[in-house]
Design a protein around this motif. Structure first.
Motif, short mmCIF file in Angstrom:
data_model
loop_
_atom_site.label_atom_id
_atom_site.label_comp_id
_atom_site.label_asym_id
_atom_site.label_seq_id
_atom_site.Cartn_x
_atom_site.Cartn_y
_atom_site.Cartn_z
N ALA A 159 -6.10 4.94 -4.45
CA ALA A 159 -5.75 3.70 -3.77
C ALA A 159 -4.78 3.99 -2.62
CB ALA A 159 -5.10 2.74 -4.76
N SER A 160 -4.97 3.29 -1.52
CA SER A 160 -4.04 3.43 -0.39
C SER A 160 -3.75 2.05 0.17
CB SER A 160 -4.62 4.34 0.70
OG SER A 160 -5.81 3.80 1.24
N PHE A 161 -2.53 1.90 0.68
CA PHE A 161 -2.05 0.60 1.16
C PHE A 161 -1.24 0.78 2.42
CE2 PHE A 161 -2.42 0.47 -3.45
CZ PHE A 161 -3.11 -0.71 -3.67
N ARG A 162 -1.05 -0.34 3.13
CA ARG A 162 -0.17 -0.37 4.28
C ARG A 162 1.09 -1.14 3.92
NH1 ARG A 162 -4.24 -2.39 9.12
NH2 ARG A 162 -5.79 -0.71 8.94
N PHE A 163 2.24 -0.62 4.33
CA PHE A 163 3.49 -1.34 4.16
C PHE A 163 4.09 -1.59 5.53
CE2 PHE A 163 8.23 -0.92 3.62
CZ PHE A 163 8.42 -2.22 3.16
N GLY A 164 4.25 -2.86 5.87
CA GLY A 164 4.74 -3.21 7.20
C GLY A 164 6.10 -3.87 7.20
N ASN A 165 6.98 -3.43 6.29
CA ASN A 165 8.32 -4.00 6.18
C ASN A 165 8.26 -5.51 5.95
OD1 ASN A 165 9.25 -1.41 6.74
ND2 ASN A 165 11.00 -2.18 7.90
N SER A 166 7.48 -5.90 4.95
CA SER A 166 7.39 -7.30 4.57
C SER A 166 7.26 -7.42 3.06
CB SER A 166 6.18 -7.97 5.23
OG SER A 166 4.97 -7.54 4.64
N ARG A 167 7.71 -8.54 2.54
CA ARG A 167 7.59 -8.81 1.11
C ARG A 167 6.12 -8.83 0.68
NH1 ARG A 167 9.57 -9.35 -4.19
NH2 ARG A 167 8.75 -11.24 -5.15
N VAL A 168 5.26 -9.42 1.51
CA VAL A 168 3.84 -9.55 1.17
C VAL A 168 3.20 -8.18 0.99
CG1 VAL A 168 1.59 -10.30 2.02
CG2 VAL A 168 3.57 -11.80 2.27
N SER A 169 3.44 -7.27 1.93
CA SER A 169 2.80 -5.95 1.85
C SER A 169 3.36 -5.12 0.70
CB SER A 169 2.95 -5.19 3.18
OG SER A 169 4.32 -5.02 3.53
N ALA A 170 4.64 -5.30 0.36
CA ALA A 170 5.23 -4.58 -0.77
C ALA A 170 4.67 -5.10 -2.09
CB ALA A 170 6.75 -4.72 -0.75
N VAL A 171 4.54 -6.42 -2.21
CA VAL A 171 4.02 -7.02 -3.44
C VAL A 171 2.57 -6.62 -3.67
CG1 VAL A 171 3.34 -9.22 -4.49
CG2 VAL A 171 5.62 -8.95 -3.50
N GLU A 172 1.80 -6.48 -2.59
CA GLU A 172 0.41 -6.05 -2.73
C GLU A 172 0.31 -4.70 -3.42
OE1 GLU A 172 -3.55 -5.05 0.02
OE2 GLU A 172 -1.61 -5.45 0.96
N VAL A 173 1.22 -3.81 -3.09
CA VAL A 173 1.23 -2.48 -3.72
C VAL A 173 1.56 -2.61 -5.21
CG1 VAL A 173 2.26 -0.20 -3.72
CG2 VAL A 173 1.87 -1.38 -1.56
N LEU A 174 2.59 -3.37 -5.53
CA LEU A 174 2.99 -3.52 -6.93
C LEU A 174 1.92 -4.22 -7.75
CD1 LEU A 174 6.79 -4.38 -6.68
CD2 LEU A 174 5.72 -2.19 -7.23
N GLU A 175 1.21 -5.18 -7.14
CA GLU A 175 0.15 -5.87 -7.85
C GLU A 175 -0.95 -4.91 -8.30
OE1 GLU A 175 -0.96 -8.91 -5.09
OE2 GLU A 175 0.21 -10.45 -6.14
N HIS A 176 -1.12 -3.83 -7.55
CA HIS A 176 -2.11 -2.82 -7.92
C HIS A 176 -1.79 -2.22 -9.30
CE1 HIS A 176 -4.78 0.64 -7.66
NE2 HIS A 176 -3.75 1.44 -7.86
N PHE A 177 -0.49 -2.10 -9.58
CA PHE A 177 -0.08 -1.48 -10.84
C PHE A 177 0.13 -2.50 -11.96
CE2 PHE A 177 1.35 1.51 -7.55
CZ PHE A 177 0.79 2.69 -8.02
N ALA A 178 0.07 -3.78 -11.62
CA ALA A 178 0.31 -4.81 -12.62
C ALA A 178 -0.75 -4.74 -13.71
CB ALA A 178 0.30 -6.19 -11.96
N ASP A 179 -0.27 -4.76 -14.96
CA ASP A 179 -1.16 -4.74 -16.12
C ASP A 179 -2.08 -3.51 -16.14
OD1 ASP A 179 -0.15 -7.25 -16.94
OD2 ASP A 179 -1.52 -8.25 -15.56
N ARG A 180 -1.68 -2.47 -15.44
CA ARG A 180 -2.45 -1.22 -15.44
C ARG A 180 -1.85 -0.29 -16.49
NH1 ARG A 180 -5.70 1.76 -11.71
NH2 ARG A 180 -5.71 -0.10 -10.40
N PRO A 181 -2.52 -0.07 -17.61
CA PRO A 181 -1.92 0.74 -18.67
C PRO A 181 -1.75 2.19 -18.26
CG PRO A 181 -4.23 0.30 -19.14
CD PRO A 181 -3.87 -0.54 -17.95
#
Length: 223
Positions: A159-181
């Motif tokens: 998985a790869s993501f972009r982070f553009g110094n925003s809450r939205v882009s940071a949360v998108e990354v963390l959502e990837h790991f949410a509920d991921r055992p």
């Protein structure tokens, strides 16, 4: 701490790890360069609670990088050696040349994770907020090439993501790991249990071997 699931942040100096923590958690962090590992509890409405470990930026000195590995190991021990849910490698998209240092840092990251951890690793490109519309296509092509040629652990892509110094882009990354055992443990965490968290123990880990390995020098132009 916010959660027992651990996300480990790795990257070169100035790659955006601490800014990611700031925007992801909506918290104040020390703006000066990170000199020691620090664990942050982050909670959100749309994702699980995490403990995110910010780490000092990797550099060109083997002694410095071994010290960082020791710091990571001791932080994991202090946290009670919980399962590491994910590991993220940060890279500045504005670095259009993947020099020897960047390649060696990627090698360290891969060896921290191990092939079995591939599904739980991610790559984040940063500094997108500094790019104007006129240069966007150039960096999008660079991102695609990085993903295909360099951003991989084990078979298949990661998985790869972009982070553009925003809450939205940071949360998108963390959502990837949410509920991921955490199906597999981070290789480095397993090796710390086996070899200990001393500097001599670090040299025995796969990541420590990667630190001491010669990079070969030179630069690889990727765009």
């Amino acid at each position: 701490m916010a959660g027992d699931t651990i996300i480990l942040l790795i990257g070169s100096r100035g790659s955006g790890k601490t800014s990611f923590v700031k925007f992801a958690g909506g918290i104040g962090v020390d703006p000066s360069p990170t000199t020691a590992c620090r664990a942050y509890g982050i909670e959100g409405k749309s994702f699980s609670s995490f403990t995110v470990i910010d780490t000092p930026g990797l550099d060109d000195l083997p002694s410095g990088n071994l010290a960082i590995l020791k710091d990571i190991a001791q932080t994991l021990v202090t946290l009670g050696s919980p399962k590491v849910t994910g590991a993220i490698f940060f890279h500045r998209i504005t670095d259009t040349r993947l020099g020897g240092s960047a390649r060696s840092h990627l090698d360290i990251f891969r060896n921290l994770c191990g092939d079995g951890f591939a599904e739980q690793a991610a790559f984040v490109t940063t500094m997108w907020n500094t790019i104007g519309r006129s240069g966007l296509q150039k960096y999008q092509l660079l991102e695609s090439e990085l993903r295909v040629k360099h951003f991989s652990i084990g078979p298949g892509g990661n998985a790869s993501f972009r982070f553009g110094n925003s809450r939205v882009s940071a949360v998108e990354v963390l959502e990837h790991f949410a509920d991921r055992p955490a199906r597999r443990q981070l290789l480095f965490a397993e090796e710390v249990t086996r070899f200990g968290s001393s500097l001599s123990g670090m040299r025995k880990t796969s990541a420590g071997v990667a630190v001491m390995r010669k990079s070969g020098g030179g630069k690889c132009v990727i765009l």
